[in-house]
Design a protein around this motif. Structure first.
Motif, PDB file in Angstrom:
ATOM      1  N   VAL A  79       0.844  -1.198   0.000  1.00 14.75           N
ATOM      2  CA  VAL A  79       0.000   0.000   0.000  1.00 14.75           C
ATOM      3  C   VAL A  79       0.877   1.245   0.000  1.00 14.75           C
ATOM      4  O   VAL A  79       1.868   1.321   0.718  1.00 14.75           O
ATOM      5  N   ASP A  80       0.509   2.190  -0.842  1.00 14.91           N
ATOM      6  CA  ASP A  80       1.234   3.447  -0.938  1.00 14.91           C
ATOM      7  C   ASP A  80       0.881   4.331   0.259  1.00 14.91           C
ATOM      8  O   ASP A  80      -0.185   4.185   0.864  1.00 14.91           O
ATOM      9  N   PHE A  81       1.775   5.248   0.587  1.00 15.02           N
ATOM     10  CA  PHE A  81       1.552   6.145   1.719  1.00 15.02           C
ATOM     11  C   PHE A  81       0.821   7.417   1.282  1.00 15.02           C
ATOM     12  O   PHE A  81      -0.329   7.617   1.628  1.00 15.02           O
ATOM     13  N   ASP A  82       1.502   8.258   0.487  1.00 17.87           N
ATOM     14  CA  ASP A  82       0.928   9.547   0.091  1.00 17.87           C
ATOM     15  C   ASP A  82      -0.244   9.375  -0.866  1.00 17.87           C
ATOM     16  O   ASP A  82      -0.166   8.662  -1.849  1.00 17.87           O
ATOM     17  N   ASN A  83      -1.331  10.054  -0.537  1.00 19.22           N
ATOM     18  CA  ASN A  83      -2.547  10.074  -1.346  1.00 19.22           C
ATOM     19  C   ASN A  83      -3.218   8.697  -1.434  1.00 19.22           C
ATOM     20  O   ASN A  83      -4.011   8.452  -2.330  1.00 19.22           O
ATOM     21  N   THR A  84      -2.861   7.808  -0.523  1.00 16.00           N
ATOM     22  CA  THR A  84      -3.538   6.522  -0.403  1.00 16.00           C
ATOM     23  C   THR A  84      -3.874   6.307   1.074  1.00 16.00           C
ATOM     24  O   THR A  84      -5.037   6.330   1.449  1.00 16.00           O
ATOM     25  N   LEU A  85      -2.861   6.145   1.908  1.00 16.76           N
ATOM     26  CA  LEU A  85      -3.099   6.117   3.356  1.00 16.76           C
ATOM     27  C   LEU A  85      -3.355   7.523   3.887  1.00 16.76           C
ATOM     28  O   LEU A  85      -3.879   7.686   4.980  1.00 16.76           O
ATOM     29  N   THR A  86      -2.966   8.529   3.094  1.00 16.87           N
ATOM     30  CA  THR A  86      -3.228   9.913   3.465  1.00 16.87           C
ATOM     31  C   THR A  86      -4.300  10.483   2.548  1.00 16.87           C
ATOM     32  O   THR A  86      -4.531   9.978   1.450  1.00 16.87           O
ATOM     33  N   VAL A  87      -4.946  11.535   3.008  1.00 17.27           N
ATOM     34  CA  VAL A  87      -6.046  12.143   2.267  1.00 17.27           C
ATOM     35  C   VAL A  87      -5.549  12.829   1.004  1.00 17.27           C
ATOM     36  O   VAL A  87      -6.242  12.860   0.001  1.00 17.27           O
TER      37      VAL A  87
END
Length: 103
Positions: free
Chosen positions: A12-20
């Motif tokens: 899973v990606d962090f920026d714009n995936t786990l984050t808004v």
């Protein structure tokens, strides 16, 4: 135990995936968590999948990312950085965050 849809490993990606949204972390912006995606990732973790957070951020950001994941209650097994940066990723196993939260 095998995760949903036979997935044993979930990257899973962090920026714009786990984050808004994407943030300019290099300018001190703080990301906000996407609770729906985090809940979906945690479900996969609890189903037995191995969760790897894999980001294009440099390794110098690993500690900061791990702190955010811990603060937000994300369940994960590994963190990988420097996947290479690009403007478009083409992958046959891609799932958009909205598709994960609909399951």
């Amino acid at each position: 135990m095998t995760g949903p849809n036979g997935a044993d490993r979930v990257f899973v990606d962090f920026d714009n995936t786990l984050t808004v949204d994407n943030v300019e972390y290099w300018n001190g912006e703080r990301p906000e968590p996407d609770e729906d995606v985090i809940d979906a990732v945690n479900e996969r973790y609890c189903d037995g999948a191995t969760v790897v957070v894999w980001t294009a951020r440099p390794w110098s950001e690993a500690g900061r990312i791990a702190a955010h994941l811990t603060e937000w209650g994300v369940r994960w097994h590994a963190l990988r950085c420097d996947k290479g940066s690009g403007d478009i990723y083409i992958d046959d196993k891609a799932v958009r965050p909205s598709e994960v939260t609909e399951r």
